[in-house]
Design a protein around this motif. Sequence first.
Motif, PDB file in Angstrom:
ATOM      1  N   THR A   1       2.667  13.613  18.541  1.00 37.03           N
ATOM      2  CA  THR A   1       2.465  14.938  19.019  1.00 37.03           C
ATOM      3  C   THR A   1       1.761  14.277  20.375  1.00 37.03           C
ATOM      4  OG1 THR A   1       1.722  15.739  16.934  1.00 37.03           O
ATOM      5  CG2 THR A   1       1.170  16.894  19.074  1.00 37.03           C
TER       6      THR A   1
ATOM      7  N   VAL B   1       2.823  23.598  20.715  1.00 40.01           N
ATOM      8  CA  VAL B   1       3.082  22.588  20.209  1.00 40.01           C
ATOM      9  C   VAL B   1       1.924  22.111  18.946  1.00 40.01           C
ATOM     10  CG1 VAL B   1       3.428  19.641  20.055  1.00 40.01           C
ATOM     11  CG2 VAL B   1       4.688  21.266  21.656  1.00 40.01           C
ATOM     12  N   ASN B   2       0.775  22.102  19.806  1.00 40.29           N
ATOM     13  CA  ASN B   2      -0.439  21.899  18.695  1.00 40.29           C
ATOM     14  C   ASN B   2      -0.539  22.975  17.360  1.00 40.29           C
ATOM     15  OD1 ASN B   2      -2.219  19.432  19.094  1.00 40.29           O
ATOM     16  ND2 ASN B   2      -1.644  20.111  21.052  1.00 40.29           N
TER      17      ASN B   2
ATOM     18  N   GLN C   1       2.439  22.530  15.167  1.00 38.91           N
ATOM     19  CA  GLN C   1       1.919  21.546  14.129  1.00 38.91           C
ATOM     20  C   GLN C   1       0.881  21.535  13.126  1.00 38.91           C
ATOM     21  OE1 GLN C   1       2.852  17.888  15.193  1.00 38.91           O
ATOM     22  NE2 GLN C   1       1.929  17.018  13.427  1.00 38.91           N
TER      23      GLN C   1
END
Lengths: 287, 279, 307, 260, 260
Positions: free
Chosen positions: A213, B161-162, B165
């Motif tokens: 990530t 994104v975080n 996820q």
Amino acid sequence: MRLTVLPVLTVVSAIFLIWYAAAVWLNAPWAYDKATRTGETLSAQTLVADTWSQEKPKLPAPHQVGAEIWKTTVEKKITSKRSLIFHSWVTLSATMLGFALGTGLGIALAVGIVYNRTMDMSVMPWVIASQTIPILAIAPMIIVVLNAVGVSGLLPKAMISMYLSFFPVVVGMVKGLRSPDAMQLDQMRTWNASPSQTFWRLRLPSSMPYLFTSLKIAMAASLVGAIVGELPTGAVAGLGARLLAGSYYGQTIQIWSALIMAAALAAALVGIIGLVQRVTLKRMGMT
Amino acid sequence: MMWIVFALAVWAVGWRVNARLAAGPGTRITGLAIPVIFGMTLIAIWEGMVRGLEISPVLLPAPSMIALRFAASTDILWEDFVQTVIKGALSGYILGCGSAFAVAILVDRFDFLRRGLLPVGNFVAALPVIGMAPILVMWFGFDWQSKAAVVVVMVFFPMLVNTVQGLQSSSAMQRDLMRTYAAGYWTTLLKLRLPAAMPFVFNGLKIASTLALIGAIVAEFFGSPIRGMGFRISTSVGQLALDLVWAEIVVAAIVGSAFYGGVALIERAVTFWHPSQRH
Amino acid sequence: ADDVTLQLKWVTQAQFAGYYVALDKGFYSEEDLNVTIKPGGPDIAPTQVLAGGGADVTVEWMPAALAAREKGLNMVNIAQPFKSSGMMLTCRKDAGVTSTADFAGKTLGVWFFGNEFPFLSWMSKLDIPTDGSDNGVTVLKQGFNVDPLLQSQAACVSTMTYNEYWQVIDAGLTPDDLTVFKYEDQGVATLEDGLYVLEEKLADPAFEDKMVRFVRASMKGWKYAEENPDEAAEIVLDNDASGAQTEKHQKRMMGEIAKLTAGSNGALDPADYERTVASLLAGGSDPVITKAPEGAWTHAITDKALN
Amino acid sequence: MTNATVISANRLSLTFETNDGPVHALKDVSLDIDKGEFVSFIGPSGCGKTTFLRCMADLEHPTSGEITVNGVSAEEARRMRAYGYVFQAAGLYPWRTIGGNVRLPLEIMGYEKPDMDARVDRVLDLVELSGFERKYPWQLSGGMQQRASIARALAFDADILLMDEPFGALDEIVRDHLNEQLLNLWARTEKTIAFVTHSIPEAVYLSTKIVVMSPRPGRITDVIESPLPRDRPLDIRDTPEFLEVAHRVREGLRAGHIDD
Amino acid sequence: MTNATVISANRLSLTFETNDGPVHALKDVSLDIDKGEFVSFIGPSGCGKTTFLRCMADLEHPTSGEITVNGVSAEEARRMRAYGYVFQAAGLYPWRTIGGNVRLPLEIMGYEKPDMDARVDRVLDLVELSGFERKYPWQLSGGMQQRASIARALAFDADILLMDEPFGALDEIVRDHLNEQLLNLWARTEKTIAFVTHSIPEAVYLSTKIVVMSPRPGRITDVIESPLPRDRPLDIRDTPEFLEVAHRVREGLRAGHIDD
Ligand SMILES: Nc1ncnc2c1ncn2[C@@H]1O[C@H](COP(=O)(O)OP(=O)(O)OP(=O)(O)O)[C@@H](O)[C@H]1O
Ligand SMILES: Nc1ncnc2c1ncn2[C@@H]1O[C@H](COP(=O)(O)OP(=O)(O)OP(=O)(O)O)[C@@H](O)[C@H]1O
Ligand SMILES: Cc1ncc(C[n+]2csc(CCO)c2C)c(N)n1
Ligand SMILES: [Mg+2]
Ligand SMILES: [Mg+2]
């Protein structure tokens, strides 16, 4: 695969629709402005036609950008200074070098922070502070100082790239390296594993999801860094130079084509990391 | 030469003291003292090096000079702070993180959107700020609105994104449990997936907190009213008033660190249960 | 050959044609010089590059150079190829600006980064406050282009006769739509594009000799460019690594630049210098420089180079 | 068989500070374990069995009191890799196969490759997991995971085995089988074993000494030296001596519960 | 007591595809469970007990065959919240206290606040965890966590209880106590219970029907209807009937192992 194509196409067409509409909306004032000065009246049709074909529109229509990209990629030799591929390559090389340096530095710092109490308590706040310094402000100083000690060419740009990309890696990796649960760490203790063994066999594998990530974010940051770094090196070549040159002359079409190119580059790079992530995590039996 | 020796000596002493402090029992005071001592040694080295190597103040001013300028210019610094941080960065941060969070939930809810929007979203979010900034200035005008827009664009991707996820990070058994309760989508989201996502969400918020400040400052390079930290920095570089440039940078560093620290404190309170908070 | 690095004030364009011509036509190598030309840009302060040792000589505007001199960076003007100033304020008539009296209450776009000094002294001469008050003007830090004028975000923007003005025209506004205030006409012109070096380095005879040869070759380049503007523009285009400049624009720019360099043989006219200093000192409550500088220019180089 | 003391705890106490007050997990616990002994710990859940084992393994630091292992501190013993530890939960690494998990401690301790392979095969066979080397932990049932974690602790040659409810998730047949195997191993290698269990028959069948604990605060309420011979066929469990010891343990346990 | 069939599995098979070949976790399994029955599943580890329970709860989808619950599909039954499920591992949410974890299903199912508090108190008391409401999962011992997860499944009124080795990590005394409690609950509420265990006495003591399974492929080898009365004091475990049933189960189990 087909599960992705349809949704993506839908979203992309939606974006194009909005884009064309926005082009009419944003460029109309200038069309009216022109018309008033020449004393014409605009029909709906000529308005739309005009807003989609202005030379320096506020928002160029997609086909204008597409045509410009086509012209500067396919129709130009890649060695030509007018070829976007040439400029992309210039930026890409600084990005890759910066990303490699940044990832290396980031992981090294994270390891130091996780393993050394003094570093943990003293370094982290300053790493954070370092990121609050506006890079664009110190980039010229970095370049000037590096130049004074005889470093020039690719490296100064890569250094700025590194400066932006190491941070997400530090933050993600510190978290990732600390993610093994207490029992897993205890196991290592009972085997009296050395710190390096604990690192390679437990902490590093556990940190993989976090690492990837972070790498994705770092890659995007690194590209931004490379572009920023092109400005104070005289913006002679690279996507940043194209963006800037487009800016001087209000060449919105040129700006947008460089932008899209940069985004495509970033997306491709992030995509590659995603691929590596999938393969790695699969091989590690995670997911 | 004297100054360089002095700088090296300060470094050695500072690190020794910190190592001693860190080895001892961690209290709130040592937790604060260690980074401060570390910073002080850095500053002392800087001062020593600038004086020792006789570096021109138009290249790198000494910390003492910066401090003097800082003290003399608090009114300017405050004005710039309000313009850039409060109006530009903060509003953009709230808007950007908020919308990224909402989009993440949307994207996570509708698989169609996830498949369609995430790849495209990745692409859009990869547009470099440097290129976006002039366009956004053209669209949103010179004042803080365009700076906020730049910040929104900048923080959106990391946050998205975080969060996405994080929303996928609950374990199979935890999800199975929810299935046995026939918990609906919203209940599962609220009771399981959001709490489980929090470590990731805060990761995003922390990264975004530093990006926000940079974004707001950088955007001012592309057109601004005649106040703001970015304006002052670029103008002062042109005037070789490097002491003022660094005074602004000091403000940025303090504000940014405080912002980050604040988010980290909330993180500690919210995700106290996560192993990384219990080391 | 001796190495010389020249730092330009701005990106590669016909504004610096003389230097590129001298390089391309071999005038520098004839003087046994190996010259590297570094383009500038919005994020490059030539003064800082000079201080950092990144260049031996730089193209800079005099106000910025004098301001830097007050900060302790001893820059010296060794030649002045530009006789006149190309700076203007370009306004839209439909925004209601036809004379300096109309400025009050308007928004004006200004370049900063060391280029704001002429504007500030002009305003102080006109006695117009720049704080955004009712009888004053609101100042914007203008970006790199003329968008604020085209988008009507500002009533006036700064332009150069040879560059931004033509972008306004290219965008579709006609000269009739515009009011232009040339700094020359307003009596606040300051010296632009001169060549500056560090005083300390000049004390070295070898360096001085190098500069003599450099200035001689550069002036030869400028004269060649004035006489062959189209060829000069082509040379500039060849040297533009970004590939963003257009032939049309550069040829036109070269034509305008020739007008500014026309009256100069390369030597600084002390009268122009005095006028610039006077204008900068007159900056009202917040003057650009506080006292008349000393030793900010020299004829030593041009005397040797041009005779 | 010498009678050297291997593990010696002296007035050990351990208190956890929690958000609502201290928890006395261990209080004034003293115990000696001799070389070659097989000691079982039994007691209601939460009485501090795990905590005690963790103290022996230097995974927890006592608030007061002393513990020595092989005459040195628990920490030094840990550094000398004196223990094999089987945790209460399997705790396999999800990114390693079963074989890889068992191999892990061997890699860390620097065994030779052929030796390593042989050992992995042997212990997986011992716990009846041959053929599962290449599966990942989440592809196994709970009991199989637990057996893999036992194999992992047996793979290397530690003198002291600390086992925290290793057979909790196993069925009676496998359990009997593993009990026998463990006794064999113990007899053959003279290891010292500390063993937490909830099953009274298991404790009696395996141990030379049974330690009964009770909670809040965690302490030792009874230490029973087993009169059974070291050689124990499975059907020893029907002898009166066996039932007698089992009865005493049950009484001790019950007392601890009533006490509560 | 009606005799309606609550759970009915018909030639159920489930195959997992893994990186090295398919695993037949269940093969042609057929079984009917009537309302109010208490069915235990016993068998070597890896024989598919958990998988079977997961199929009933609609957590796993059979590769072939059919399963109905209350006459509808397993999925519909799940949606109607027909089950309480106790997982083999505790699986508590780390960000909730013990009380919060037990309250979770009640919140989801929309119980009233006072009712909720009363229920939490009652079930925590049942599993002897009163006083631990405000602790976090990582502050409890393994057995205590397991008890908390049992409490969580008992807190709400599901007609069907699916329990996967709920008492594996508990000592004999607590286990006996919880066995009694569970039987009481069952008698009182007429719940239908499917219960996985490794303990033969436990299976015999609790069940009306004992299902013996064997692995590779996972299948049912024996179904034993218990002749014991529904009313079962603890000392029923010493009666000949009890020992007789236990013997039969042990034989069935052993057969499965030899088969292996
Ligand atoms: N990390 C911790 N923080 C706070 N309290 C803890 C912690 N670990 C254990 N405890 C408490 O210490 C006591 C003893 O726990 P321990 O795990 O040793 O019990 P145990 O005898 O192993 O029980 P079980 O048979 O259920 O595993 C318990 O009351 C538990 O709540
Ligand atoms: N997700 C999965 N992927 C692949 N194989 C699996 C998976 N889950 C279970 N299995 C396999 O299915 C078989 C049955 O597993 P299951 O968990 O049902 O056993 P069990 O009877 O519950 O055993 P235990 O008593 O040890 O818990 C095992 O061989 C196991 O390896
Ligand atoms: C940030 C910024 N600073 C200064 C200028 C002005 N400027 C410096 S050299 C030159 C000549 C070229 O056209 C001009 C206009 C600008 N445009 N943007
Ligand atoms: Mg325990
Ligand atoms: Mg199971």
